[in-house]
Design a protein around this motif. Structure first.
Motif, PDB file in Angstrom:
ATOM      1  N   TYR A   1       4.397 -11.972   8.481  1.00  0.00           N
ATOM      2  CA  TYR A   1       3.517 -11.059   9.051  1.00  0.00           C
ATOM      3  C   TYR A   1       2.868 -10.048   8.252  1.00  0.00           C
ATOM      4  O   TYR A   1       1.656  -9.670   8.216  1.00  0.00           O
ATOM      5  N   MET A   2       3.761  -9.542   7.054  1.00  0.00           N
ATOM      6  CA  MET A   2       3.284  -8.409   6.231  1.00  0.00           C
ATOM      7  C   MET A   2       2.482  -9.136   5.490  1.00  0.00           C
ATOM      8  O   MET A   2       1.417  -8.477   4.978  1.00  0.00           O
TER       9      MET A   2
ATOM     10  N   GLY B   1      -1.540  -4.056  10.805  1.00  0.00           N
ATOM     11  CA  GLY B   1      -0.785  -5.030  11.802  1.00  0.00           C
ATOM     12  C   GLY B   1      -1.075  -4.586  13.273  1.00  0.00           C
ATOM     13  O   GLY B   1      -1.586  -3.605  13.516  1.00  0.00           O
ATOM     14  N   VAL B   2      -0.530  -5.427  14.049  1.00  0.00           N
ATOM     15  CA  VAL B   2      -0.511  -5.338  15.418  1.00  0.00           C
ATOM     16  C   VAL B   2       0.543  -4.183  15.812  1.00  0.00           C
ATOM     17  O   VAL B   2       1.637  -4.563  15.440  1.00  0.00           O
TER      18      VAL B   2
ATOM     19  N   LEU C   1       7.389  -2.040   6.432  1.00  0.00           N
ATOM     20  CA  LEU C   1       6.902  -2.009   7.730  1.00  0.00           C
ATOM     21  C   LEU C   1       6.148  -1.032   7.818  1.00  0.00           C
ATOM     22  O   LEU C   1       5.180  -0.845   8.616  1.00  0.00           O
ATOM     23  N   LEU C   2       6.577   0.238   7.460  1.00  0.00           N
ATOM     24  CA  LEU C   2       5.994   1.563   7.742  1.00  0.00           C
ATOM     25  C   LEU C   2       4.508   1.454   7.036  1.00  0.00           C
ATOM     26  O   LEU C   2       3.592   2.554   7.350  1.00  0.00           O
ATOM     27  N   THR C   3       4.358   0.849   5.855  1.00  0.00           N
ATOM     28  CA  THR C   3       3.058   0.862   5.247  1.00  0.00           C
ATOM     29  C   THR C   3       2.080  -0.151   5.882  1.00  0.00           C
ATOM     30  O   THR C   3       0.902   0.168   5.530  1.00  0.00           O
ATOM     31  N   VAL C   4       2.456  -0.875   6.877  1.00  0.00           N
ATOM     32  CA  VAL C   4       1.505  -1.628   7.373  1.00  0.00           C
ATOM     33  C   VAL C   4       0.885  -1.191   8.507  1.00  0.00           C
ATOM     34  O   VAL C   4      -0.249  -0.832   8.773  1.00  0.00           O
TER      35      VAL C   4
ATOM     36  N   HIS D   1       0.888  -1.123  -0.078  1.00  0.00           N
ATOM     37  CA  HIS D   1      -0.015  -0.064  -0.140  1.00  0.00           C
ATOM     38  C   HIS D   1       1.001   1.376   0.110  1.00  0.00           C
ATOM     39  O   HIS D   1       1.951   1.333   0.624  1.00  0.00           O
ATOM     40  N   GLY D   2       0.279   2.337  -0.613  1.00  0.00           N
ATOM     41  CA  GLY D   2       1.324   3.569  -0.752  1.00  0.00           C
ATOM     42  C   GLY D   2       1.325   3.972  -1.959  1.00  0.00           C
ATOM     43  O   GLY D   2       0.911   3.342  -3.002  1.00  0.00           O
TER      44      GLY D   2
END
Length: 189
Positions: free
Chosen positions: A103-104, A127-128, A186-189, A2-3
């Motif tokens: 996870y992602m 995400g969590v 990870l920043l997009t999660v 995403h993004g």
């Protein structure tokens, strides 16, 4: 992923080039180094595939399950390699990276039918925060620690330069670039 599309394509290129270099590196080394290069090549190409911007090329709803299975298998291989390896710490890093990709993939998968009504049909539940934060801290520390090792060393006098695929500073640069890509994903999660 995403993004916006441009950063997504830059991540695709960065990860694909890193994966390609790791394939070249596999031809220049043997044993543990070859195994590490193979794991990094799989991570690089897998991260490139997952970083393709969803706004440009929307993956089918089932695509996240094979990603999770692939990175789960890579994680199991890394876990197996840590048990008797002198380079166990590096295999542990591969394990953390693989689990982060699982996870992602799971957080980017579409919601099951009957999920939250306000998300209706959108992919990615988010995400969590604790898990995402812990992974961000880990990969940021990894990038800073590995990046600090990129300080140039004097070239060995009198000997031939190492083969292009066996240059340790390029391998470190690839690890740093994949770590930065992991932080960005990870920043997009």
């Amino acid at each position: 992923m995403h993004g916006p599309a441009t950063p997504g394509w830059l991540l695709v290129a960065l990860c694909a080039v890193s994966g390609a270099y790791c394939v070249v590196r596999m031809r220049s080394c043997a044993g543990e180094a070859r195994s590490a290069a193979a794991g990094e090549a799989v991570m690089g190409f897998g991260m490139a595939a997952m970083a393709v911007p969803a706004a440009v090329v929307a993956p089918p709803s089932w695509a996240w399950l094979p990603y999770a299975a692939l990175f789960g298998a890579v994680g199991l291989r890394a876990l197996w390699a840590t048990r008797a390896s002198p380079a166990g710490a590096h295999h542990l890093h591969h394990l953390v990276g693989s689990l982060a990709m699982v996870y992602m993939a799971l957080t980017m998968s579409p919601l099951p039918a009957g999920g939250h009504g306000e998300h209706g049909g959108q992919s990615g539940t988010g995400g969590v925060p604790l898990v995402t934060g812990a992974l961000l801290v880990y990969f940021t520390a990894f990038v800073l620690r590995t990046g600090a090792r990129l300080v140039p060393l004097p070239a060995p006098a009198g000997g031939p330069a190492p083969a292009w695929g066996a240059r340790p500073e390029i391998a470190l640069a690839c690890r740093v670039s994949m770590g930065v890509a992991m932080v960005a994903m990870l920043l997009t999660v």
